[in-house]
Scaffold this motif. Structure first.
Motif, short mmCIF file in Angstrom:
data_model
loop_
_atom_site.label_atom_id
_atom_site.label_comp_id
_atom_site.label_asym_id
_atom_site.label_seq_id
_atom_site.Cartn_x
_atom_site.Cartn_y
_atom_site.Cartn_z
N PRO A 146 22.35 3.49 1.39
CA PRO A 146 21.88 4.56 0.49
C PRO A 146 21.04 4.41 -0.64
CG PRO A 146 24.10 4.95 1.44
CD PRO A 146 23.67 3.56 1.73
N LEU A 147 21.39 3.35 -1.29
CA LEU A 147 20.72 2.92 -2.66
C LEU A 147 19.29 2.46 -2.31
CD1 LEU A 147 20.40 2.29 -5.72
CD2 LEU A 147 21.42 0.06 -5.16
N GLN A 148 19.29 1.80 -1.28
CA GLN A 148 17.88 1.22 -0.75
C GLN A 148 16.96 2.59 -0.27
OE1 GLN A 148 19.17 -1.39 1.84
NE2 GLN A 148 19.72 -3.04 0.54
N ALA A 149 17.59 3.44 0.44
CA ALA A 149 16.97 4.44 1.00
C ALA A 149 16.37 5.45 -0.20
CB ALA A 149 17.73 5.29 1.95
N ILE A 150 17.16 5.42 -1.19
CA ILE A 150 16.58 6.41 -2.54
C ILE A 150 15.58 5.90 -3.17
CG2 ILE A 150 17.44 7.03 -4.90
CD1 ILE A 150 19.99 8.01 -3.20
N VAL A 151 15.53 4.35 -3.33
CA VAL A 151 14.59 3.85 -4.14
C VAL A 151 13.15 4.14 -3.26
CG1 VAL A 151 13.78 1.70 -5.05
CG2 VAL A 151 15.95 2.41 -5.38
N LYS A 152 13.19 3.80 -1.95
CA LYS A 152 12.17 4.08 -0.95
C LYS A 152 11.55 5.75 -0.99
CE LYS A 152 10.86 3.61 3.75
NZ LYS A 152 9.48 3.78 3.64
N TRP A 153 12.66 6.38 -1.08
CA TRP A 153 12.03 7.93 -1.15
C TRP A 153 11.63 8.15 -2.32
CZ3 TRP A 153 17.62 9.86 0.85
CH2 TRP A 153 17.63 9.24 2.06
N ALA A 154 11.96 7.70 -3.41
CA ALA A 154 11.65 8.06 -5.05
C ALA A 154 10.15 7.55 -5.08
CB ALA A 154 12.49 7.45 -5.86
N ASP A 155 9.80 6.28 -4.53
CA ASP A 155 8.69 5.60 -4.91
C ASP A 155 7.64 6.80 -3.87
OD1 ASP A 155 6.31 3.87 -4.82
OD2 ASP A 155 6.98 2.88 -3.11
N GLU A 156 8.10 7.00 -2.73
CA GLU A 156 7.14 7.68 -1.66
C GLU A 156 6.90 9.15 -2.42
OE1 GLU A 156 9.28 7.61 1.88
OE2 GLU A 156 8.37 5.81 2.46
N ALA A 157 7.90 9.67 -3.05
CA ALA A 157 7.57 11.09 -3.63
C ALA A 157 6.59 11.27 -4.69
CB ALA A 157 9.14 11.61 -4.48
N ASP A 158 6.21 9.86 -5.20
CA ASP A 158 5.11 9.88 -6.27
C ASP A 158 4.08 9.23 -5.76
OD1 ASP A 158 4.33 10.40 -9.16
OD2 ASP A 158 4.58 8.33 -9.17
N GLU A 159 3.87 8.82 -4.57
CA GLU A 159 2.70 8.20 -4.15
C GLU A 159 1.42 9.02 -3.98
OE1 GLU A 159 3.27 6.40 -0.36
OE2 GLU A 159 4.47 4.54 -1.49
N GLU A 160 0.03 8.36 -4.26
CA GLU A 160 -1.12 9.12 -4.11
C GLU A 160 -1.83 8.11 -3.24
OE1 GLU A 160 -2.68 10.05 -7.84
OE2 GLU A 160 -1.17 10.41 -8.74
N PRO A 161 -2.67 8.89 -2.47
CA PRO A 161 -3.83 8.10 -1.65
C PRO A 161 -4.71 7.12 -2.24
CG PRO A 161 -4.22 10.54 -1.22
CD PRO A 161 -3.23 10.38 -2.46
N GLY A 162 -4.59 6.06 -1.43
CA GLY A 162 -5.25 4.79 -2.21
C GLY A 162 -4.66 3.92 -3.48
N GLY A 163 -3.42 4.26 -3.48
CA GLY A 163 -2.59 3.68 -4.68
C GLY A 163 -2.98 4.02 -6.01
N ARG A 164 -3.50 5.42 -5.84
CA ARG A 164 -3.92 5.65 -7.40
C ARG A 164 -2.66 6.07 -8.33
NH1 ARG A 164 -7.47 8.95 -4.05
NH2 ARG A 164 -6.21 10.89 -4.53
N HIS A 165 -1.81 6.20 -7.82
CA HIS A 165 -0.44 6.60 -8.57
C HIS A 165 -0.07 5.29 -9.52
CE1 HIS A 165 0.78 4.43 -4.90
NE2 HIS A 165 1.73 4.06 -5.41
N HIS A 166 -0.54 4.11 -9.20
CA HIS A 166 -0.38 2.99 -10.02
C HIS A 166 -1.52 2.99 -11.26
CE1 HIS A 166 2.18 0.98 -7.41
NE2 HIS A 166 1.44 1.20 -6.44
N TYR A 167 -2.21 3.71 -11.08
CA TYR A 167 -3.38 4.02 -12.38
C TYR A 167 -3.28 5.06 -13.10
CZ TYR A 167 -4.89 -0.36 -9.78
OH TYR A 167 -4.85 -1.24 -9.57
N ARG A 168 -2.31 5.98 -12.88
CA ARG A 168 -1.83 7.08 -13.95
C ARG A 168 -1.51 6.52 -15.17
NH1 ARG A 168 1.40 9.37 -10.17
NH2 ARG A 168 3.00 9.36 -11.50
N THR A 169 -1.89 7.16 -16.41
CA THR A 169 -1.42 6.53 -17.56
C THR A 169 -0.51 7.39 -18.34
OG1 THR A 169 -3.30 7.56 -18.80
CG2 THR A 169 -3.93 5.45 -17.76
N ILE A 170 0.21 6.85 -19.30
CA ILE A 170 1.06 7.53 -20.23
C ILE A 170 1.08 6.65 -21.41
CG2 ILE A 170 2.95 6.10 -19.20
CD1 ILE A 170 4.84 8.57 -19.70
#
Length: 178
Positions: free
Chosen positions: A125-149
């Motif tokens: 269950p822990l492993q699934a949650i981390v996978k789902w949490a990552d997928e919930a924030d994904e953007e096409p082409g890996g753009r989620h890695h380049y959002r800034t804060i």
């Protein structure tokens, strides 16, 4: 009792270096998703948020001719392997219980299928949650890695999430005693 908080993890220079490289806004958003998913599925929120925060710290930047090459990344990346190792080492250094550090590292290792052979993998269950949490924030082409804060907002969000986790962790511990 939590021996290592999200704030402790976030403050460490190794975490700062690799979280900023892999996408700080994405890591924090994934940690919040993991918190809510862990609550919904009865999984330890402390472990889930730490694993989600650190899930991409193994990223290598794949560039070709000075530009991000998403296809090269998709074909060659093994960031989950490197990230699991980095996270485990970091958590042990910070004083995390070794079993917790192992569970977090394994959740990071299995948060993506990008490098795994074809087929279904049975995740905890822990492993699934981390996978789902990552997928919930994904953007096409890996753009989620380049959002800034901003650093200030990142610290504020980490402290807020840390407080939520501490309160929930206290409730979980109280439930174990009763």
């Amino acid at each position: 009792m939590r021996t290592v908080t999200l704030t402790d993890v976030f403050a460490h220079p190794i975490a700062q270096k690799y979280l900023k490289r892999s996408g700080l806004a994405h890591a924090i958003t994934a940690a919040y998703h993991a918190y809510h998913l862990a609550l919904r599925h009865g999984v330890n929120v402390d472990l889930a948020t730490k694993a989600a925060l650190l899930h991409d710290i193994g990223h290598y930047t794949w560039y070709k001719n000075g530009r991000w090459d998403y296809e090269q990344y998709r074909q060659n990346d093994i960031h989950a392997i490197k990230g699991a190792e980095r996270a485990h080492k970091l958590l042990i250094r910070l004083g995390e219980h070794p079993q917790n550090a192992k569970e977090i590292a394994l959740a990071i290792l299995l948060h993506t299928d990008s490098y795994l052979p074809e087929g279904e993998w049975k995740r905890t269950p822990l492993q699934a949650i981390v996978k789902w949490a990552d997928e919930a924030d994904e953007e096409p082409g890996g753009r989620h890695h380049y959002r800034t804060i901003s650093d200030d907002l990142a610290w504020k969000k980490i402290r807020q999430l840390d407080e939520l986790v501490s309160r929930q962790h206290g409730k979980e511990r109280l439930g174990d005693i009763v």
